[in-house]
Design an enzyme around this catalytic site. Sequence first.
Site, PDB file in Angstrom:
ATOM      1  N   PRO A 309      -9.385 -46.392 -25.281  1.00 41.31           N
ATOM      2  CA  PRO A 309      -8.012 -46.246 -24.906  1.00 41.31           C
ATOM      3  C   PRO A 309      -7.360 -46.466 -23.364  1.00 41.31           C
ATOM      4  O   PRO A 309      -8.152 -45.805 -22.650  1.00 41.31           O
ATOM      5  CB  PRO A 309      -7.711 -44.763 -25.280  1.00 41.31           C
ATOM      6  CG  PRO A 309      -8.850 -44.426 -25.592  1.00 41.31           C
ATOM      7  CD  PRO A 309     -10.215 -45.133 -25.416  1.00 41.31           C
ATOM      8  N   ARG A 347       7.298 -54.473 -17.204  1.00 41.47           N
ATOM      9  CA  ARG A 347       7.217 -54.550 -18.669  1.00 41.47           C
ATOM     10  C   ARG A 347       8.641 -55.058 -19.369  1.00 41.47           C
ATOM     11  O   ARG A 347       8.488 -55.559 -20.171  1.00 41.47           O
ATOM     12  CB  ARG A 347       6.633 -53.331 -19.361  1.00 41.47           C
ATOM     13  CG  ARG A 347       5.453 -52.873 -18.803  1.00 41.47           C
ATOM     14  CD  ARG A 347       4.713 -51.774 -19.221  1.00 41.47           C
ATOM     15  NE  ARG A 347       4.168 -51.862 -20.516  1.00 41.47           N
ATOM     16  CZ  ARG A 347       4.903 -51.642 -21.859  1.00 41.47           C
ATOM     17  NH1 ARG A 347       6.306 -50.911 -21.520  1.00 41.47           N
ATOM     18  NH2 ARG A 347       4.548 -52.030 -22.904  1.00 41.47           N
ATOM     19  N   CYS A 377      15.602 -61.181  -6.844  1.00 41.14           N
ATOM     20  CA  CYS A 377      16.689 -62.538  -6.818  1.00 41.14           C
ATOM     21  C   CYS A 377      16.153 -63.083  -8.527  1.00 41.14           C
ATOM     22  O   CYS A 377      15.794 -64.111  -8.444  1.00 41.14           O
ATOM     23  CB  CYS A 377      16.492 -63.353  -5.824  1.00 41.14           C
ATOM     24  SG  CYS A 377      17.180 -62.537  -4.498  1.00 41.14           S
ATOM     25  N   GLU A 378      16.358 -62.285  -9.638  1.00 35.09           N
ATOM     26  CA  GLU A 378      16.166 -62.935 -10.771  1.00 35.09           C
ATOM     27  C   GLU A 378      16.882 -62.219 -11.751  1.00 35.09           C
ATOM     28  O   GLU A 378      17.204 -61.135 -11.960  1.00 35.09           O
ATOM     29  CB  GLU A 378      14.598 -62.737 -11.095  1.00 35.09           C
ATOM     30  CG  GLU A 378      13.743 -63.420 -10.167  1.00 35.09           C
ATOM     31  CD  GLU A 378      12.495 -64.005 -10.992  1.00 35.09           C
ATOM     32  OE1 GLU A 378      12.601 -64.251 -12.425  1.00 35.09           O
ATOM     33  OE2 GLU A 378      11.501 -64.344 -10.405  1.00 35.09           O
ATOM     34  N   TYR A 406       0.087 -49.531 -17.421  1.00 36.35           N
ATOM     35  CA  TYR A 406       0.633 -50.823 -17.147  1.00 36.35           C
ATOM     36  C   TYR A 406       1.907 -50.861 -16.234  1.00 36.35           C
ATOM     37  O   TYR A 406       2.765 -52.013 -16.483  1.00 36.35           O
ATOM     38  CB  TYR A 406       0.894 -51.796 -18.394  1.00 36.35           C
ATOM     39  CG  TYR A 406      -0.398 -51.776 -19.193  1.00 36.35           C
ATOM     40  CD1 TYR A 406      -1.586 -52.299 -18.789  1.00 36.35           C
ATOM     41  CD2 TYR A 406      -0.426 -51.106 -20.512  1.00 36.35           C
ATOM     42  CE1 TYR A 406      -2.625 -52.393 -19.677  1.00 36.35           C
ATOM     43  CE2 TYR A 406      -1.466 -50.770 -21.141  1.00 36.35           C
ATOM     44  CZ  TYR A 406      -2.795 -51.579 -20.763  1.00 36.35           C
ATOM     45  OH  TYR A 406      -3.900 -51.513 -21.545  1.00 36.35           O
TER      46      TYR A 406
HETATM   47  N1  LLP Z   1      -9.868 -52.770 -24.528  1.00 37.81           N
HETATM   48  C1  LLP Z   1      -9.578 -54.290 -24.413  1.00 37.81           C
HETATM   49  C2  LLP Z   1     -10.691 -55.086 -24.522  1.00 37.81           C
HETATM   50  C3  LLP Z   1      -8.255 -54.549 -24.101  1.00 37.81           C
HETATM   51  O1  LLP Z   1      -7.973 -55.748 -23.821  1.00 37.81           O
HETATM   52  C4  LLP Z   1      -7.172 -53.647 -23.878  1.00 37.81           C
HETATM   53  C5  LLP Z   1      -6.000 -53.774 -23.476  1.00 37.81           C
HETATM   54  C6  LLP Z   1      -7.674 -52.248 -23.887  1.00 37.81           C
HETATM   55  C7  LLP Z   1      -9.021 -51.890 -24.095  1.00 37.81           C
HETATM   56  C8  LLP Z   1      -6.725 -50.891 -23.793  1.00 37.81           C
HETATM   57  O2  LLP Z   1      -5.552 -51.158 -24.653  1.00 37.81           O
HETATM   58  P1  LLP Z   1      -4.517 -49.949 -24.825  1.00 37.81           P
HETATM   59  O3  LLP Z   1      -5.160 -48.765 -25.277  1.00 37.81           O
HETATM   60  O4  LLP Z   1      -4.107 -49.564 -23.289  1.00 37.81           O
HETATM   61  O5  LLP Z   1      -3.639 -50.426 -25.625  1.00 37.81           O
HETATM   62  N2  LLP Z   1       0.205 -55.112 -20.275  1.00 37.81           N
HETATM   63  C9  LLP Z   1       0.414 -54.858 -21.492  1.00 37.81           C
HETATM   64  C10 LLP Z   1      -0.707 -54.563 -22.480  1.00 37.81           C
HETATM   65  C11 LLP Z   1      -2.160 -55.246 -22.448  1.00 37.81           C
HETATM   66  C12 LLP Z   1      -3.356 -54.840 -22.930  1.00 37.81           C
HETATM   67  C13 LLP Z   1      -4.367 -55.721 -22.730  1.00 37.81           C
HETATM   68  N3  LLP Z   1      -5.492 -55.218 -23.175  1.00 37.81           N
HETATM   69  C14 LLP Z   1       1.645 -53.812 -21.564  1.00 37.81           C
HETATM   70  O6  LLP Z   1       2.112 -53.580 -20.752  1.00 37.81           O
HETATM   71  O7  LLP Z   1       2.217 -53.275 -22.774  1.00 37.81           O
END
Ligand code: LLP
Length: 449
Positions: A309, A347, A377-378, A406
């Site tokens: 997580p 985000r 500037c966007e 993120y």
């Molecule tokens: N494990 C792997 C292999 C992953 O690719 C990811 C996230 C995680 C764990 C962790 O996932 P989480 O528990 O945080 O959901 N930038 C995007 C989220 C991209 C997630 C990419 N991989 C956002 O701001 O929502």
Amino acid sequence: MNPNLPNLLRPFQRNDAGTALHCDGVSLKTLARKYGTPLYVYSARQILERLEMFQRAFVGREHLVCYAVKANSSLAILKLLADRGAGFDIVSGGELERVIVAAPEAVGRVVFSGVGKTAPEIDRALEVDILEFNVESEAELELLAMRARKLKNRARFALRVNPDVFAETHPYISTGLREHKFGIDIRKAAEIYRAAARNKWLEPHGISVHIGSQIRSAEPFGAAVERVSKLAQQLRREGIVLKVLDAGGGLGIDYHSTPATAQGAPARRRGPRYHGGTDGADPAAKVQEYGSVIEKALAGFDCRLLIEPGRFIVAQAGALVTRVLNVKKNGKKTFVITDAAMNDLIRPALYLAYHEIVPVKPRAGKARGVDVVGPVCETGDFFARDRMLKPVEAGDLLALLDAGAYGMAQSSNYNSRFRPAEVLVEGKKHRLIRRREEMRDLLATEVLS
Ligand code: LLP
């Protein structure tokens, strides 16, 4: 929002109506005055509570929570988690070095995911002896075997299989379908394990799966784990004993039900939104449910369980505090221009993600629909469009909630802006965990002539 949520789950709240928003025992006004804005503020307490929720959900079996470093890779946060027994899910050599700096003792609790590992990254991970490589293709497995032979260091690996499970989320962060670039087709995995088992430089050690991020329902995790656990059991019958099952990350949070909203104006929602859906669930109950769905899917299969997580641990522990530069009217529209911008929190621009925006000290008056935008500037540089917000004036502070995951991790220097400072709140104490960037940081890597 669930009004019965125990207070201890909310880091950002007011002591009394009309007073300034706090992060645990510290006023955001105090923090903004001391450290400047834009400023990321995190509650250490909540980060640890969330880690413990996962640890408690799997008490019945050997397990390891491998925090996904990509969600927030600040050293102090990594250390905080490592000190409470967390492992780490990394996706680059840079993330590995961060773990080595923050918590060298935790390197044996690192899993290395990602579709494009390079030979130097693999070599470094072999050298420091991480727990496991999560391998995403046959080509990568060949490279891993080659590097392991060269370094005379046997590589423990898991195949990241693609279970072909659909999980409802934003299309950019859904990963578990055959059409995605991630993982190995589950139908091919057994054959690859058999071949690898004959290579003395490769140790079939685990099996892994990750179906996407910001997934609000527990069911898809169950479906994915059931598929990989069946495969692991089949392999065990053949004598290939995979000790570890890594269920990935991805448990989503409720971006729409932060308690501070109840104290301000209700959010008006318009246009497409991807992240969210309010289910009002208590986070602890959510993790319990996630845990029992996974346990059920494992159906007594005896393995060490890993989970990865990221968001669920840090997102709601963090806010981006920004100062209003001015309020501008263009025809019918009102723009609240803040000193934070898309480079600090991308985000909303990237995913049309929703973040609650709360005045740190609300003014009296009726809420109005405004766009909250940054100085970049966007036109895409916005935090919210047509959002109902209490009156704000230049100099006021706003908190963008649920920004701990993120946020800083995806920040950039676009428009040659300095990335924000970060502060960790520990009860009534606070400390700077990253200073604000300065011009010398931006120029450090450049060559003029
Ligand atoms: N494990 C792997 C292999 C992953 O690719 C990811 C996230 C995680 C764990 C962790 O996932 P989480 O528990 O945080 O959901 N930038 C995007 C989220 C991209 C997630 C990419 N991989 C956002 O701001 O929502």
